[in-house]
Design an enzyme around this catalytic site. Sequence first.
Site, PDB file in Angstrom:
ATOM      1  N   SER A 138       0.870  -1.183   0.000  1.00 37.17           N
ATOM      2  CA  SER A 138       0.000   0.000   0.000  1.00 37.17           C
ATOM      3  C   SER A 138       0.902   1.226   0.000  1.00 37.17           C
ATOM      4  CB  SER A 138      -0.850  -0.009   1.284  1.00 37.17           C
ATOM      5  OG  SER A 138      -1.478   1.238   1.501  1.00 37.17           O
ATOM      6  N   TYR A 151      -2.092  -0.931  10.501  1.00 38.41           N
ATOM      7  CA  TYR A 151      -2.036  -1.119   9.039  1.00 38.41           C
ATOM      8  C   TYR A 151      -0.716  -0.588   8.489  1.00 38.41           C
ATOM      9  CZ  TYR A 151      -3.983  -0.998   4.230  1.00 38.41           C
ATOM     10  OH  TYR A 151      -4.223  -1.184   2.883  1.00 38.41           O
TER      11      TYR A 151
END
Length: 256
Positions: A138, A151
């Site tokens: 990401s 995350y």
Amino acid sequence: MLKGKTALVTGSTSGIGLGVAKCLAAQGANIVLNGFGDAEGPKAEIAALGAKVAYHGADMSQPAEIEDMMKFAASQFGRVDILVNNAGIQHVASVEDFPVARWDAIIAINLSSAFHTTRLALPAMKAANWGRVINIASTHGLVASAGKSAYVAAKHGIVGFTKATALETATTGVTSNAICPGWVLTPLVQKQIDDRAAREGIPVEQAQRELLGEKQPSLQFTTPQQLGELAVFLCSSSADNVRGVAWQVDGGWTAQ
Ligand code: NAD
């Protein structure tokens, strides 16, 4: 291009994983799907592309279930040639309010599962002297956002893991790379848009525009298909010497 190869894509019953699986299937790869929810619809979509498809419902937070899935893939198709570590979840809260169980789940699913699948896939890839490990990281593998500590930690971790794997396989036909998407309109992001709309009392369309405007200069979502086509390139011989990269597809997010 990928006829005779087998791709296992974790978390491929929806979103990016399904998009990547479809692009690999369109190139002729056999596909092993994984993930929760309806598997029959995704299986039919892959089969319609002329690919052989199997499904295993392993929970990526459970190493024993991951081991079972890897054995299942080998029993169905001989070995896994292309491993796409994609399964992931999100939870938004400040560090001091972050539920401990959510932290553990995010690290297990978004990071540790890739260690388990990769350690189990590498021996056969090395023996065949061909393999592709593609980790769906990401932008949050490269930069942070407030409220996403678990995350961000997991995604930074998987970028590091991608590089370490690339070094360990550098003299072989096995490569390891990460793809770093910005915003992609999938169920994972739709939830964040809906939460924002509810929190601010604004229409969903406005929440979507605000979400993009905050981070993604192109003001366009990246699509699962665009990420799938990048995965296809990473599987091609043109990418034989692309090793250990973290490749942004983020509309300029990390250029800022
Ligand atoms: P999604 O929610 O549409 O899909 C997630 C998939 O993972 C689903 O198939 C789900 O069933 C599966 N999954 C969840 N928990 C699992 C578990 N414990 N075991 C097995 N499967 C599990 O999400 P998405 O947006 O397609 O996300 C896919 C990946 O892409 C994630 O790693 C996410 O972090 C990453 N990503 C997404 C975006 C985005 O904007 N959507 C951006 C950057 C990175």
